[in-house]
Design a protein around this motif. Sequence first.
Motif, PDB file in Angstrom:
ATOM      1  N   SER A  46      -0.539 -15.680  24.046  1.00 45.92           N
ATOM      2  CA  SER A  46      -1.935 -15.740  24.490  1.00 45.92           C
ATOM      3  C   SER A  46      -2.725 -14.524  24.005  1.00 45.92           C
ATOM      4  N   LEU A  47      -2.080 -13.357  23.947  1.00 44.28           N
ATOM      5  CA  LEU A  47      -2.759 -12.162  23.429  1.00 44.28           C
ATOM      6  C   LEU A  47      -3.054 -12.301  21.937  1.00 44.28           C
ATOM      7  N   GLU A  48      -2.131 -12.922  21.201  1.00 45.29           N
ATOM      8  CA  GLU A  48      -2.381 -13.160  19.779  1.00 45.29           C
ATOM      9  C   GLU A  48      -3.496 -14.181  19.586  1.00 45.29           C
ATOM     10  N   ALA A  49      -3.505 -15.230  20.404  1.00 46.98           N
ATOM     11  CA  ALA A  49      -4.546 -16.250  20.302  1.00 46.98           C
ATOM     12  C   ALA A  49      -5.926 -15.661  20.608  1.00 46.98           C
ATOM     13  N   ALA A  50      -5.978 -14.713  21.541  1.00 43.60           N
ATOM     14  CA  ALA A  50      -7.238 -14.066  21.896  1.00 43.60           C
ATOM     15  C   ALA A  50      -7.577 -12.900  20.958  1.00 43.60           C
ATOM     16  N   LYS A  51      -6.731 -12.678  19.967  1.00 40.63           N
ATOM     17  CA  LYS A  51      -6.901 -11.627  18.958  1.00 40.63           C
ATOM     18  C   LYS A  51      -6.837 -10.207  19.537  1.00 40.63           C
ATOM     19  N   PHE A  52      -6.175 -10.058  20.679  1.00 37.14           N
ATOM     20  CA  PHE A  52      -5.918  -8.727  21.211  1.00 37.14           C
ATOM     21  C   PHE A  52      -4.712  -8.096  20.519  1.00 37.14           C
ATOM     22  N   LEU A  53      -3.808  -8.926  20.050  1.00 36.18           N
ATOM     23  CA  LEU A  53      -2.581  -8.489  19.388  1.00 36.18           C
ATOM     24  C   LEU A  53      -2.587  -9.055  17.984  1.00 36.18           C
ATOM     25  N   SER A  54      -2.463  -8.178  16.987  1.00 34.34           N
ATOM     26  CA  SER A  54      -2.514  -8.617  15.597  1.00 34.34           C
ATOM     27  C   SER A  54      -1.516  -7.825  14.762  1.00 34.34           C
ATOM     28  N   GLN A  55      -0.637  -8.546  14.086  1.00 33.11           N
ATOM     29  CA  GLN A  55       0.346  -7.881  13.223  1.00 33.11           C
ATOM     30  C   GLN A  55      -0.344  -7.181  12.047  1.00 33.11           C
ATOM     31  N   GLY A  83       9.343  -5.334  13.072  1.00 31.69           N
ATOM     32  CA  GLY A  83       9.332  -6.787  12.936  1.00 31.69           C
ATOM     33  C   GLY A  83       8.357  -7.321  11.908  1.00 31.69           C
ATOM     34  N   ILE A  84       7.826  -6.479  11.054  1.00 30.39           N
ATOM     35  CA  ILE A  84       6.922  -6.927   9.991  1.00 30.39           C
ATOM     36  C   ILE A  84       7.779  -7.195   8.752  1.00 30.39           C
ATOM     37  N   ASP A  85       7.718  -8.398   8.223  1.00 26.40           N
ATOM     38  CA  ASP A  85       8.462  -8.704   7.007  1.00 26.40           C
ATOM     39  C   ASP A  85       7.797  -9.859   6.282  1.00 26.40           C
ATOM     40  N   GLY A  86       8.388 -10.253   5.177  1.00 25.99           N
ATOM     41  CA  GLY A  86       7.868 -11.365   4.405  1.00 25.99           C
ATOM     42  C   GLY A  86       6.703 -10.970   3.520  1.00 25.99           C
ATOM     43  N   GLU A  87       5.747 -11.870   3.427  1.00 24.18           N
ATOM     44  CA  GLU A  87       4.613 -11.677   2.524  1.00 24.18           C
ATOM     45  C   GLU A  87       3.751 -10.491   2.937  1.00 24.18           C
ATOM     46  N   ALA A  88       3.579 -10.272   4.226  1.00 21.67           N
ATOM     47  CA  ALA A  88       2.770  -9.143   4.704  1.00 21.67           C
ATOM     48  C   ALA A  88       3.359  -7.816   4.224  1.00 21.67           C
ATOM     49  N   LEU A  89       4.663  -7.699   4.255  1.00 15.92           N
ATOM     50  CA  LEU A  89       5.329  -6.476   3.811  1.00 15.92           C
ATOM     51  C   LEU A  89       5.153  -6.284   2.308  1.00 15.92           C
ATOM     52  N   GLN A  90       5.215  -7.363   1.544  1.00 17.45           N
ATOM     53  CA  GLN A  90       5.032  -7.277   0.093  1.00 17.45           C
ATOM     54  C   GLN A  90       3.607  -6.847  -0.255  1.00 17.45           C
ATOM     55  N   ASP A  91       2.624  -7.341   0.484  1.00 15.93           N
ATOM     56  CA  ASP A  91       1.238  -6.942   0.247  1.00 15.93           C
ATOM     57  C   ASP A  91       1.041  -5.451   0.504  1.00 15.93           C
ATOM     58  N   ILE A  92       1.620  -4.974   1.587  1.00 16.31           N
ATOM     59  CA  ILE A  92       1.509  -3.552   1.930  1.00 16.31           C
ATOM     60  C   ILE A  92       2.219  -2.705   0.879  1.00 16.31           C
ATOM     61  N   LYS A  93       3.384  -3.166   0.446  1.00 17.97           N
ATOM     62  CA  LYS A  93       4.147  -2.437  -0.567  1.00 17.97           C
ATOM     63  C   LYS A  93       3.344  -2.300  -1.851  1.00 17.97           C
ATOM     64  N   GLY A  94       2.678  -3.377  -2.242  1.00 18.34           N
ATOM     65  CA  GLY A  94       1.849  -3.336  -3.445  1.00 18.34           C
ATOM     66  C   GLY A  94       0.702  -2.347  -3.327  1.00 18.34           C
ATOM     67  N   SER A  95       0.069  -2.303  -2.171  1.00 18.54           N
ATOM     68  CA  SER A  95      -1.060  -1.382  -2.001  1.00 18.54           C
ATOM     69  C   SER A  95      -0.608   0.076  -1.915  1.00 18.54           C
ATOM     70  N   LEU A  96       0.600   0.316  -1.396  1.00 19.64           N
ATOM     71  CA  LEU A  96       1.101   1.687  -1.285  1.00 19.64           C
ATOM     72  C   LEU A  96       1.567   2.263  -2.622  1.00 19.64           C
ATOM     73  N   LEU A  97       2.016   1.405  -3.531  1.00 22.64           N
ATOM     74  CA  LEU A  97       2.544   1.878  -4.813  1.00 22.64           C
ATOM     75  C   LEU A  97       1.498   2.631  -5.632  1.00 22.64           C
ATOM     76  N   ASP A  98       0.242   2.252  -5.480  1.00 25.53           N
ATOM     77  CA  ASP A  98      -0.812   2.820  -6.312  1.00 25.53           C
ATOM     78  C   ASP A  98      -0.965   4.330  -6.167  1.00 25.53           C
ATOM     79  N   ASP A  99      -0.852   4.840  -4.958  1.00 27.14           N
ATOM     80  CA  ASP A  99      -1.146   6.254  -4.747  1.00 27.14           C
ATOM     81  C   ASP A  99       0.032   7.083  -4.225  1.00 27.14           C
TER      82      ASP A  99
END
Length: 150
Positions: A46-55, A83-99
């Motif tokens: 319910s917290l995720e549905a109400a956008k109070f909790l967002s990965q 508990g963050i994994d999958g595509e979200a982790l790959q996106d973050i990894k790509g953005s961190l590599l730059d700097d």
Amino acid sequence: MAKLQMSLKARALKYLSAREHSRLELGRKLARYAQEGDDVEALLDSLEAAKFLSQSRFSESLVNRRAARFGNSRILSELQSHGIDGEALQDIKGSLLDDEAARAKEVWRKKFGHLPEDAADRAKQMRFLQQRGFSSAAIRSAMKPADDDA
């Protein structure tokens, strides 16, 4: 006089008002206070549905807090432990590599600010960056001006 018990939802909102939490982390914190009949997973849904909790907000917050002091492997490891994994982790990894190299250089400059005097000092400085989670390529890049001057 008896102290009023805080409901799980109120406790969750209190935690979330202080900083962003991952679903796993908030679930662990709330599980300590759950009583018989409380459904922590339903509350988290319910917290995720109400956008109070967002990965994604949690991931962005953690990266912003840690990026100035730590390397990619340390940040990614911490995200995985939350508990963050999958595509979200790959996106973050790509953005961190730059700097990463620039961040390693800044961390090195703040800690040492001087060229290594000998091989032992150079190894100490490189170990420090390694323990902070920076990759070998970023460490070499950060230490490169020191190599050119030596």
